[in-house]
Write a protein that holds these residues in place. Structure first.
Motif, short mmCIF file in Angstrom:
data_model
loop_
_atom_site.label_atom_id
_atom_site.label_comp_id
_atom_site.label_asym_id
_atom_site.label_seq_id
_atom_site.Cartn_x
_atom_site.Cartn_y
_atom_site.Cartn_z
N ALA A 109 0.85 -1.20 0.00
CA ALA A 109 0.00 0.00 0.00
C ALA A 109 0.88 1.25 0.00
CB ALA A 109 -0.94 -0.01 1.20
N ALA A 110 1.98 1.19 0.76
CA ALA A 110 2.90 2.34 0.77
C ALA A 110 3.51 2.52 -0.63
CB ALA A 110 3.99 2.11 1.81
N ALA A 111 3.85 1.40 -1.29
CA ALA A 111 4.42 1.48 -2.63
C ALA A 111 3.41 2.09 -3.61
CB ALA A 111 4.85 0.09 -3.10
N LEU A 112 2.14 1.73 -3.45
CA LEU A 112 1.11 2.33 -4.32
C LEU A 112 1.04 3.83 -4.11
CD1 LEU A 112 -1.93 -0.16 -4.10
CD2 LEU A 112 -0.48 0.28 -6.08
N THR A 113 1.16 4.25 -2.86
CA THR A 113 1.12 5.69 -2.56
C THR A 113 2.21 6.42 -3.35
OG1 THR A 113 0.49 5.03 -0.32
CG2 THR A 113 0.96 7.36 -0.65
N HIS A 114 3.39 5.83 -3.41
CA HIS A 114 4.50 6.42 -4.18
C HIS A 114 4.22 6.44 -5.67
CE1 HIS A 114 7.68 5.09 -1.04
NE2 HIS A 114 7.33 6.33 -0.84
N ALA A 115 3.67 5.33 -6.14
CA ALA A 115 3.74 5.07 -7.58
C ALA A 115 2.51 5.47 -8.37
CB ALA A 115 4.03 3.58 -7.80
N VAL A 116 1.31 5.46 -7.74
CA VAL A 116 0.13 5.75 -8.57
C VAL A 116 0.22 7.18 -9.11
CG1 VAL A 116 -1.45 4.06 -7.54
CG2 VAL A 116 -1.31 6.36 -6.57
N PRO A 117 -0.25 7.36 -10.35
CA PRO A 117 -0.03 8.66 -10.98
C PRO A 117 -1.04 9.75 -10.60
CG PRO A 117 -0.95 7.09 -12.56
CD PRO A 117 -0.75 6.34 -11.28
N ASP A 118 -2.11 9.39 -9.88
CA ASP A 118 -3.14 10.40 -9.58
C ASP A 118 -3.13 10.78 -8.11
OD1 ASP A 118 -4.55 10.13 -12.20
OD2 ASP A 118 -4.63 8.08 -11.44
N TYR A 119 -3.46 12.04 -7.90
CA TYR A 119 -3.56 12.59 -6.55
C TYR A 119 -4.56 11.79 -5.72
CZ TYR A 119 -5.66 15.92 -3.24
OH TYR A 119 -6.20 16.53 -2.15
N GLN A 120 -5.75 11.53 -6.29
CA GLN A 120 -6.79 10.84 -5.52
C GLN A 120 -6.37 9.40 -5.19
OE1 GLN A 120 -10.01 11.38 -8.22
NE2 GLN A 120 -9.04 10.17 -9.83
N GLY A 121 -5.64 8.79 -6.11
CA GLY A 121 -5.14 7.43 -5.85
C GLY A 121 -4.15 7.44 -4.70
N LYS A 122 -3.32 8.48 -4.63
CA LYS A 122 -2.33 8.58 -3.55
C LYS A 122 -3.03 8.74 -2.19
CE LYS A 122 1.39 10.55 -6.28
NZ LYS A 122 2.30 9.39 -6.22
N LEU A 123 -4.06 9.59 -2.17
CA LEU A 123 -4.79 9.78 -0.90
C LEU A 123 -5.38 8.46 -0.44
CD1 LEU A 123 -6.75 13.16 -1.20
CD2 LEU A 123 -4.43 12.75 -0.37
N TYR A 124 -6.04 7.77 -1.37
CA TYR A 124 -6.66 6.50 -1.00
C TYR A 124 -5.59 5.51 -0.51
CZ TYR A 124 -7.95 1.85 -0.91
OH TYR A 124 -8.05 0.57 -0.43
N ALA A 125 -4.49 5.39 -1.28
CA ALA A 125 -3.46 4.39 -0.93
C ALA A 125 -2.85 4.69 0.44
CB ALA A 125 -2.39 4.33 -2.02
N ALA A 126 -2.79 5.98 0.78
CA ALA A 126 -2.27 6.33 2.11
C ALA A 126 -3.20 5.80 3.19
CB ALA A 126 -2.11 7.84 2.23
N THR A 127 -4.53 5.85 2.95
CA THR A 127 -5.45 5.32 3.97
C THR A 127 -5.31 3.81 4.06
OG1 THR A 127 -7.33 5.07 2.44
CG2 THR A 127 -7.16 7.16 3.66
N GLN A 128 -5.08 3.17 2.91
CA GLN A 128 -4.91 1.71 2.98
C GLN A 128 -3.63 1.39 3.76
OE1 GLN A 128 -5.47 -0.69 -0.58
NE2 GLN A 128 -4.41 -2.42 0.37
N THR A 129 -2.60 2.21 3.57
CA THR A 129 -1.35 1.99 4.31
C THR A 129 -1.62 2.02 5.82
OG1 THR A 129 -0.20 3.11 2.50
CG2 THR A 129 1.05 2.78 4.52
N MET A 130 -2.40 3.01 6.24
CA MET A 130 -2.73 3.11 7.67
C MET A 130 -3.59 1.94 8.13
SD MET A 130 -2.18 4.62 10.41
CE MET A 130 -2.88 4.64 12.05
#
Ligand SMILES: [Fe+2]
Ligand SMILES: [Fe+2]
Length: 346
Positions: A109-130
């Motif tokens: 999930a942390a890797a997705l936060t780094h890598a996804v190309p969209d802002y909204q994807g990063k926000l979501y992936a950060a919540t999954q990381t938590m």
């Protein structure tokens, strides 16, 4: 704080990391997932009653959810206390896989936060990381009540390592949010149906509710990305999906080599390995097959394969590969869609 390098395992990733300066949200569904994720954060430390005593004489799992080991004829010859001990170790072994798998999920999930190309994807992936951090925390704490942590299964480790070291974020989302989380969701659900442990029930309910968002993200986000890809890149992704699915299938076959962790369960319980496998062969020769109870969720049939088909990760070429490997391409999405609705776990 000292880093315990002797128990660490270091990998190198070829992943591209992506900044995004357009702070726009254009997917209402993704925005809803993110909002829910913020709202439904629970705290293992304060929301659960850790004074609950796990009764060692009552198994926290039923044999049905851990593969029917108790149906092997040798088990009928064990004493009551040996059977109890074996169930306790099998449960610890299973819970250990949950714990290690959640750490893998935390990192993907942390890797997705780094890598996804969209802002909204990063926000979501950060919540999954938590979410995943809280899952690691809760299982690590629960497992202390079972006295032993078993090593990660070699197949699960290989699948998550391949996912973590993949070269594209879509592979990460497929390997984790569809394949590994498909397996996890089915295991958590099946265990919730049978465990008499109140504390574990509460944990599983909380985790399942979070996981339903993770699976929903996989389909929501990956589908669009795959559609927009060059066909050659799509085939590359489809190959990756096939490889992780078939790795997992092979490990579940009767003739698969036993997992070292499972062998050490036998050792801990003083069950002779060769006697055990001779007894398994005796059971197979008798023609008896282990049938999971009807209300159990089948990870491949109900979750993984329909999720992969839905996003377009099973191309025509991949279909031929699944066929050659003897893996049915299940497409019925009804159970998957039920699982993506977090109200099911409210
Ligand atoms: Fe999780
Ligand atoms: Fe998850």
């Amino acid at each position: 704080m000292t880093t315990r390098w002797e128990t660490a395992d270091v990998l190198k990733s070829p992943m591209e990391i992506c900044w995004q300066f357009a702070y726009e949200i254009d997917s209402q569904k993704l925005k809803t997932l993110y909002s829910k994720a913020k709202k439904y954060q629970w705290d293992a430390e304060t929301d659960l009653d850790w004074s609950y005593r796990v009764d060692p004489s009552r198994p926290i799992m039923e044999d049905d959810v851990i593969g029917g080991v108790m149906r092997v004829p040798l088990m009928g010859r064990l004493s009551g206390s040996q059977r109890e001990q074996l169930m306790a170790h099998l449960s610890a072994h299973r819970l250990s896989q949950f714990l290690h798998g959640e750490q893998g999920a935390l990192m993907t999930a942390a890797a997705l936060t780094h890598a996804v190309p969209d802002y909204q994807g990063k926000l979501y992936a950060a919540t999954q990381t938590m979410d995943e951090a809280r899952h690691v925390e809760v299982y690590a704490r629960y497992i202390q009540k079972l006295a032993i942590v078993y090593p990660m299964s070699t197949t699960l480790k290989e699948i998550i390592d391949r996912t973590l070291t993949a070269n594209h974020w879509v592979k990460i989302a497929i390997g984790m949010n569809m394949v590994v989380e498909g397996l996890a969701l089915a295991s958590f659900h099946n265990m919730l149906q049978v465990t008499p442990c109140e504390l574990l029930r509460k944990i599983l309910q909380g985790v399942l509710r979070d996981e339903s968002r993770h699976v929903a993200f996989g389909s929501l986000y990956v589908g669009d990305a795959l559609t927009a890809m060059h066909p050659d890149d799509r085939e590359d992704i489809a190959d990756f999906a096939f490889e992780v699915v078939s790795l997992m299938r092979r490990a579940r076959r009767r003739d698969a080599p036993p997992d070292p962790g499972f062998l050490s369960v036998l050792d801990h319980c003083n069950i002779d390995r060769s006697e055990f496998f001779a007894s398994v062969a005796e059971l197979s020769a008798s023609g008896q097959r282990f049938e999971a109870p009807r209300d159990q969720i089948h990870p491949f049939k109900h979750l993984m394969m329909p999720a992969l088909v839905r996003v377009g990760a099973v191309t025509e070429r991949a279909r031929a590969r699944y066929k050659a490997e003897g893996i049915p391409v299940w497409e019925d999405r009804r159970t998957l869609e039920q699982f993506e609705d977090d109200r099911a776990f409210a």
